[in-house]
Structure formats: structure tokens, C-alpha cells
Design a protein around this motif. Structure first.
Motif: not given
Length: 295
Positions: A235, A239, A237, A181
Motif C-alpha cells: 500500500t 507522510p 502512504q 516500509t
């Protein structure tokens, strides 16, 4: 006082032995008389044999019931002693029993093999040894997202496998799908970063991606699973408010996860600036970076 106690115990035991002897003698006599009577008065061979067997079994049953009644108190005391010893043994060897049970569960479920990278609770590393009581791993870290060995060895008691789930990061062995990430702020140019990371991942994985695809097809066929996509992916995300995380997934050899990850990060981040309101006229000067290849 102790002498009278010993004497009473011996008298009780002698009495029980005498009663037992009388019972056995009585049944032997009954057996002999009944056998003689059956042989003389029953003329059918089949019926005579049946009566002899049934009388013998009935006398054996009476003998067993009589012994239980005679020795009931002693048998009760013996049973209590055996139960107490068994309970003490279980309490004293509780951890060993749990370790043996955990070893049976681990073997039966085939959760991992020697050389696999596993995570159990806060312990994470490569399995180098396992036996009936413990499993030994070489620690990988620090943390749960890095892939370099720390040089420390951890011995995990097998009892832990009874209460904690096991994560096997080497399920596909030779090749794995590695995920890492990269966080950005919402105002950063994360769209450009997404494009650059995807291009870099395709460059670094392009030389062996077809080999990975064939390998995953074989693994899926052998295990009856759906064939996963092995193409690199980036992708998005979200959070938390104001944050964007890019989730980069790449295929790689199981021993080169950290190397490929560091190569992609260095390729993208050292030649681009994704902060909002900045324009990169020339790439920043590259710094020497030591390749972090897993041992």
C-alpha cells in the motif's frame, strides 16, 4: 524526672485496670441476678430462653462500650501508632507494592506469555522470564522496526505495566503479519517498485501462505475475531510532500520476519533502479549479503 514519669504511667494503668475489673465484676453480678430472676418468674420456656439470650447480649454490649470508654485514650494512641507504622511501611515498600500490583495486572489481563515479543515504552524484546517483581526480555533491535537480537538482556520492573501500554508483537504466535516500509521520492518510479515488491512478496510467501490462512482461521475462531487477510499487500502512504512510502505487509513465521524482509528487499532493490530518468539496461552486480535469521 524519668522515675516520676514511669510512676505516673504505672498509676494510670493501674487505675484503668481497677476500673475495668469493677465493671466486669458489676456486670457479672447483674448477669447472675437477672438470670436468677428470669428463671424464677418467667414460666414459658421459649420466652425464658429469649430473655436470657437478650439479657446476655445486652450485658456484652455494655461491657464493650464500657471498655471503649475506659481505654479510649490508650486505644487512640495505639491506633495512631499503628497508622504511623503502616504509612512508614507503605512508603518504604512502595516500589515493591507497585511491582506486585503490576504482576497481578499482567497476569489478569494475559497481555503476554513466555516467548512473546513485546514492547513496553522504549524496551522491546522476547520474553524469557517473569516473576512477581520483574520481567526479563532479550532485547531486539536496534530501534523499533528491526527484528534481530542485540545480545543484551533487559529486566523490566512489573511496576511499569501499571502506567505504560504493552505491545505484543506475537499475538498470533506461530505466524504473524509483518509490516515494513520502503521510502521513495515522488519523482521516482514508485509504481514499478510497488509492482515488483508485490511480485517478490508473493514468490517468497507462496509456499506457506495456505498454511498461514488455515492457522489464522483457527486463531480467529478460538478468539472470536474476524479472519484477517493474509495475502501480501503493498500500500501507499504519503507522510510528507514529495515523499512516497510503500508499506509492505507479508505473512511469515514469527521467527523469520527479518529473514523474509531482507530477502524481499535484496530481490527487488539489487535488480532494479527506481530513480527518475534512469533506465536499467542490465541489473547491477549483486553483492554478497548474509541472511539475517533471527536467533
Amino acid at each position: 524526672m524519668p522515675q516520676s514519669f514511669d510512676l505516673s504511667v504505672s498509676e494510670t494503668l493501674l487505675e484503668l485496670l481497677i476500673i475495668t475489673g469493677i465493671l466486669v465484676l458489676f456486670l457479672v453480678i447483674i448477669r447472675a441476678l437477672s438470670g436468677r430472676y428470669i428463671r424464677k418468674n418467667v414460666h414459658s420456656a421459649e420466652l425464658r430462653r429469649r430473655w436470657l439470650v437478650q439479657s446476655r447480649n445486652a450485658l456484652i454490649l455494655i461491657l464493650l462500650l464500657g471498655l471503649v470508654l475506659i481505654w479510649a485514650d490508650e486505644l487512640r494512641t495505639l491506633a495512631l501508632s499503628i497508622v504511623a507504622i503502616a504509612v512508614a511501611f507503605v512508603v518504604a515498600t512502595k516500589e515493591l507494592i507497585l511491582c506486585l500490583t503490576g504482576s497481578i495486572l499482567k497476569t489478569g489481563s494475559r497481555s503476554f506469555n513466555i516467548g512473546d515479543r513485546i514492547q513496553v515504552k522504549d524496551f522491546r524484546g522476547d520474553v524469557i522470564d517473569q516473576n512477581l517483581l520483574a520481567t526479563t526480555i532479550l532485547e531486539v533491535g536496534p530501534g523499533k522496526i528491526t527484528h534481530q537480537r542485540t545480545g543484551r538482556m533487559t529486566t523490566i520492573p512489573n511496576a511499569l505495566f501499571l502506567s505504560e501500554p504493552v505491545i505484543n508483537e506475537s499475538f498470533t504466535h506461530d505466524y504473524v503479519l509483518h509490516v515494513f516500509t520502503v521510502p521513495f521520492k515522488m519523482q521516482d518510479d514508485w509504481r514499478l517498485a510497488q509492482k515488483m515488491f508485490l511480485e517478490s512478496a508473493n514468490r517468497h510467501c507462496g509456499s506457506y501462505i495456505e498454511e498461514v490462512r488455515r492457522y489464522m482461521e483457527d486463531v480467529s475462531e478460538n478468539r472470536g475475531l474476524e479472519v484477517p487477510s493474509v495475502d501480501p499487500r503493498v500500500t501507499i502512504q504519503v507522510p510528507a510532500a514529495g515523499e512516497v512510502h510503500l508499506i509492505i505487509r507479508i505473512p511469515t513465521r514469527s521467527g523469520q520476519r527479518s529473514f523474509i524482509e531482507q530477502a524481499i528487499l535484496a530481490d527487488v532493490l539489487t535488480s532494479n533502479n527506481f530513480q527518475a530518468g534512469t533506465h536499467v539496461d542490465e541489473p547491477p552486480k549483486k553483492t554478497d549479503m548474509e541472511d539475517d535469521v533471527e536467533s
